[in-house]
Design a protein around this motif. Sequence first.
Motif: not given
Length: 359
Positions: A190-209
């Motif tokens: 919302a504030a910048s044009p930056l591209k974003v990478h995220v890191q997490l362990s995979p949830p069982e429910d891929f709806g979170y992805l």
Amino acid sequence: MNLKELKLRLLCQGVRIDPRSGIDLGRSGGAGPFGQYVTIEDQVINAPIWGDAKNSPFTLTYEDGLKIVWNDESVETEIPDKPRFYDLQTSDGTPMKFIALRHAADVLASTVYQKCIYWAVSKQCKFCAIQFSLESGDTILLKTGEQLGEVALAAVKYGDASHVTLTTGTPNERDYGAGMLSEACAGIKAASPLKVHVQLSPPEDFGYLDELANAGVDTIGLHMESADPEVLRNVCPAKAEIGFKRYYDAVEYSIGLFGENQVSSFLLAGLGEDLRTFTDACERLSSLGAVTYIVPFRPLPNTPLSESRMPSHEYLHNIYAKCGSIMNDYGVRPSKSKAGCVRCGACSLIQDYVRGEKN
Ligand code: SF4
């Protein structure tokens, strides 16, 4: 020694810092493989400085300019300038450097949630230092989307960053932090044009992805850490309980959301793994269109592995050569990554070993 070999050696042997150089050792806690950034011929390298690195043949010193010296050789180097946003505060009065740090030369990096449920039950990954910077008062527990948006805006304004890496400790085993990361990403977008990478362990429910993709996330890291089941059980017991199947399924699902070369998995080299498990995992990830981001293990202070040895450069070269060739065969292109660790490349040499990337 050419630059590729020097980078390889610095990543797995580290660098000693001459106290006369006046270089501040920086943080000794936090998420990720922290060390000392050095720039050689425009390439930023994140060299280990703790534990085993104290025995490194390389020394960062000041002799008519900043240099790395070893045996009777030396190379000129620079260290990235301090980012301007480090001196600013968010509108709620929080120092911006408590919200995010600048990694390498141009990555805005934040640990959105600085605790991990596995620490309370002694099941944390044994190389991880995520909670130490919270304990030392150098950061805050949870960074909001609004705070991150303000930091991103300042980082863009002063030329401090051109993309973002967001990581997190595991807050629960339902979404594994996807909700917090989604809010963080939405605030930055919302504030910048930056591209974003995220890191997490995979949830069982891929709806979170899906939720992450809907928040505007550009690239994702689902880090297995080791593909050797015995090593994983010993070093990352909680990740071992998730099981490899969910990792590969989540990688495949994420490729559908984010695209080829936009999904990655860290594999650490030098934890005593069986080499075959390493190359098999690289082959499977590559066949899905994901990047295997190979990072040599480095000991961090106060962690259970703080006294462990780093891998030899010969071993590391062997892994990079084999996995680089596998990635070539499957057409994996790390340089196409839009944001995050794969785009940054300061902690790994994989781009140097994939044909058509740097060589
Ligand atoms: S590769 Fe990732 S962890 Fe390493 S310096 Fe770059 S952004 Fe940070």
